[in-house]
Design a protein around this motif. Structure first.
Motif, PDB file in Angstrom:
ATOM      1  N   UNK A  58      -5.832 -45.279  -8.041  1.00  0.00           N
ATOM      2  CA  UNK A  58      -4.103 -44.579  -6.988  1.00  0.00           C
ATOM      3  C   UNK A  58      -5.290 -43.788  -5.741  1.00  0.00           C
ATOM      4  N   UNK A  59      -5.091 -44.580  -4.998  1.00  0.00           N
ATOM      5  CA  UNK A  59      -5.675 -44.852  -3.048  1.00  0.00           C
ATOM      6  C   UNK A  59      -4.884 -44.695  -2.470  1.00  0.00           C
ATOM      7  N   UNK A  60      -4.515 -43.354  -1.175  1.00  0.00           N
ATOM      8  CA  UNK A  60      -3.020 -43.092  -0.927  1.00  0.00           C
ATOM      9  C   UNK A  60      -3.605 -43.818   0.160  1.00  0.00           C
ATOM     10  N   UNK A  61      -3.982 -44.393   0.901  1.00  0.00           N
ATOM     11  CA  UNK A  61      -4.033 -45.271   2.182  1.00  0.00           C
ATOM     12  C   UNK A  61      -4.601 -46.242   2.221  1.00  0.00           C
ATOM     13  N   UNK A  87      -3.881 -32.939   0.869  1.00  0.00           N
ATOM     14  CA  UNK A  87      -2.891 -32.307  -0.491  1.00  0.00           C
ATOM     15  C   UNK A  87      -2.812 -33.756  -1.785  1.00  0.00           C
ATOM     16  N   UNK A  88      -3.680 -33.171  -2.496  1.00  0.00           N
ATOM     17  CA  UNK A  88      -3.615 -34.627  -3.893  1.00  0.00           C
ATOM     18  C   UNK A  88      -2.009 -34.849  -3.923  1.00  0.00           C
ATOM     19  N   UNK A  93       1.590 -39.050  -4.983  1.00  0.00           N
ATOM     20  CA  UNK A  93       3.155 -39.512  -5.025  1.00  0.00           C
ATOM     21  C   UNK A  93       2.804 -40.834  -3.971  1.00  0.00           C
ATOM     22  N   UNK A  94       2.280 -41.139  -2.749  1.00  0.00           N
ATOM     23  CA  UNK A  94       2.227 -42.494  -1.795  1.00  0.00           C
ATOM     24  C   UNK A  94       1.881 -43.842  -2.644  1.00  0.00           C
ATOM     25  N   UNK A 439       9.066 -40.509   4.086  1.00  0.00           N
ATOM     26  CA  UNK A 439       8.036 -38.471   4.342  1.00  0.00           C
ATOM     27  C   UNK A 439       7.001 -38.229   3.668  1.00  0.00           C
ATOM     28  N   UNK A 440       6.836 -38.753   2.943  1.00  0.00           N
ATOM     29  CA  UNK A 440       5.497 -38.764   1.706  1.00  0.00           C
ATOM     30  C   UNK A 440       4.871 -38.856   2.890  1.00  0.00           C
ATOM     31  N   UNK A 441       4.778 -40.634   3.082  1.00  0.00           N
ATOM     32  CA  UNK A 441       3.189 -40.842   3.369  1.00  0.00           C
ATOM     33  C   UNK A 441       3.355 -40.673   5.022  1.00  0.00           C
ATOM     34  N   UNK A 442       4.608 -39.907   6.075  1.00  0.00           N
ATOM     35  CA  UNK A 442       4.292 -39.570   7.508  1.00  0.00           C
ATOM     36  C   UNK A 442       3.629 -38.676   6.897  1.00  0.00           C
TER      37      UNK A 442
END
Ligand SMILES: [Zn+2]
Length: 480
Positions: A58-61, A87-88, A93-94, A439-442
């Motif tokens: 679940x890595x963010x980017x 923010x976790x 979610x991303x 929006x989450x990615x931004x």
């Protein structure tokens, strides 16, 4: 609510692709599957089970955004410290949103990097909420480790090779004392109490043999046997981990895991890239699952897993993305093609079949994340389905071609029309239904960028640390 999907074909783990059919489901279960009579109309789509990603974090980017491209695992891991806490909810979610766009209905989340802005259980609840909002089934594996923070052995020679400034930075970031074995296991119980549900399975997630004291692994084996909770662990990802295992467990690493009771049907081993035939025979006999992570192994220069030998030995094999899909997206359909392409055998040799690959993502992966999906599309099965635009897949449309062939020749996330998990539409024509992924990615990128200034002192000493670690491993096994 009752819904009827009509399809040109159904593909599932039965190995028999079926022609025009109607699939009826009510709530989260399929209630009937019937062949359509000649002349009946149907949607020009293929329907297959939603895929399971058997290993991920679940890595963010994407990690090449922090200079991770082409870096071997043993230095790439330290580089992840460049990601500041965010923010976790956004951080979870991303990747969950990208997962459902990539054909995943269930995913392992081996949670090796907590954001740490709140207590651990509160953060786990936020991750579970993100999974619920997106609609993804997850297994949440709590990372457990208590040794070897810098290399697979004593940290002192590494620290001694650094300048004073680098040494202070590295000590501050990596050398805080680990939690006790008892406290780590109590944390798993507390998280399970807080978030376990039919959509969230909580698992023990030891990072790996080289990062665990014998006391930790033995305690996990005992706790898993007592609770029935599954275990998810990296094993033999790189040749340096193989060397560590050979040095510390001359009787064979798989035999050791069997001896301490960790090797069982409840265990999933990520990678096994450097497993020997002896290891594979013992793993197969135990009923444990192996998740191969082909793109990740290419990206981190780890090697090519012996997938054909795994299957020949009788191992259950799943497929993981490990946050490093071939195009650094989370496209599990493309990953199926890559696994088949690299392991099918050359010329007329037939070593790994498309059916083997489908069994990995339709059946074995689901089993390893404790999802109820069986890989069969039949009455009573969970309504976890991918709807693929058949006409887009066969846009040349010259003659009838087996849809499985087209899927493996060119299938990718862009062909997905709809993803359904537990009866709910989680993605529709490239859009996640439950959250605003753009929006989450931004917001996520804004938070990560804002955190970079805080990491500047670490970024400055990274080249020095990487040089010393590269030298450490090169001295042992030839050049890294
Ligand atoms: Zn991993």
């Amino acid at each position: 609510m009752t819904r009827i999907l009509t399809a040109a074909a159904i593909i599932d783990a039965s190995g028999q692709s079926r022609g025009p059919s109607a699939i009826t489901f009510e709530g989260d279960r399929i209630t009937s599957v019937a062949a359509l009579p000649a002349g009946a109309s149907f949607d020009d789509v293929l329907v297959m089970p939603a895929l399971a990603n058997a290993h991920d974090h679940g890595r963010q980017v994407r990690t090449s955004s922090i200079g991770g491209f082409g870096k071997p695992l043993e230095i790439w891991l330290h580089r992840l410290q460049l990601f500041g806490p965010v923010d976790p909810y956004l951080a979870a979610a991303a990747p969950f949103g990208r997962a459902v766009l990539g054909g995943q209905g269930a995913s392992m989340v081996h949670y090796t990097r907590a954001q740490g802005l709140t207590d651990y259980v509160s953060e786990a609840k936020v991750v579970a909420r993100a999974a619920k909002d997106v609609g993804l089934r997850i297994a949440f594996g709590i990372a457990l480790r208590d040794t070897n923070p810098l290399v697979y052995g004593d940290s002192q020679p590494i620290l001694a090779g650094l300048s004073d400034a680098a040494r202070a930075e590295v000590e501050g970031r990596f050398l805080s004392p680990p939690m006790s074995v008892k406290d780590q296991l109590a944390r798993v119980d507390a998280v399970a109490e807080a978030i376990a549900s039919p959509m969230v399975d909580v698992q023990y997630g030891p990072n790996g043999v080289q990062w665990s004291t014998p006391a930790l692994l033995e305690a996990i084996a005992e706790a898993s046997a007592a609770t029935g909770r599954r275990v998810h662990m990296h094993l033999l990802e790189t040749k340096y981990q193989r060397a560590y295992a050979d040095q510390h467990f001359p009787q064979g690493i798989a035999r050791h895991l069997k001896d301490i009771g960790l090797l069982s049907t409840r265990l999933t081993l990520a990678h096994c890239t450097w497993a020997t035939p002896e290891d594979l025979a013992i793993i197969a006999e135990s009923g444990a699952t192996i998740s191969v992570n082909t793109s990740s192994n290419l990206a981190l220069r780890s090697g090519l897993a012996p997938v054909a030998a795994m299957l020949k030995a009788g191992c259950k094999v799943g497929i993981g993305i490990d946050g490093q899909a071939f195009d650094e997206d989370d496209d599990l359909l493309r990953e199926m093609r890559l696994v088949w392409s690299l392991h099918a055998g050359w010329g007329f040799d037939a070593e790994v079949s498309t059916a083997d690959v489908m069994r990995a993502v339709f059946v074995n992966g689901h089993r390893s994340v404790n999802s109820p999906v069986t890989g069969l599309i039949e009455a009573g099965a969970p309504a976890d389905l991918l709807v693929i635009d058949r006409a887009a897949l066969d846009d040349d449309a010259l003659m009838p071609v087996d849809p499985v062939d087209l899927l493996f020749a060119r299938g990718a996330a862009r062909h997905l029309k709809e993803s359904i998990v537990a009866g709910r539409t989680v993605a529709l024509v490239g859009k996640v239904s439950g959250v605003d992924l753009d929006a989450i990615h931004r917001e996520l990128r804004a938070q990560l960028r804002a955190g970079m200034a805080d990491r500047e002192s670490f970024r400055c000493v990274l080249p020095e640390l990487e040089t010393v670690i590269c030298q450490h491993f090169s001295d042992r096994l030839g050049c890294c």
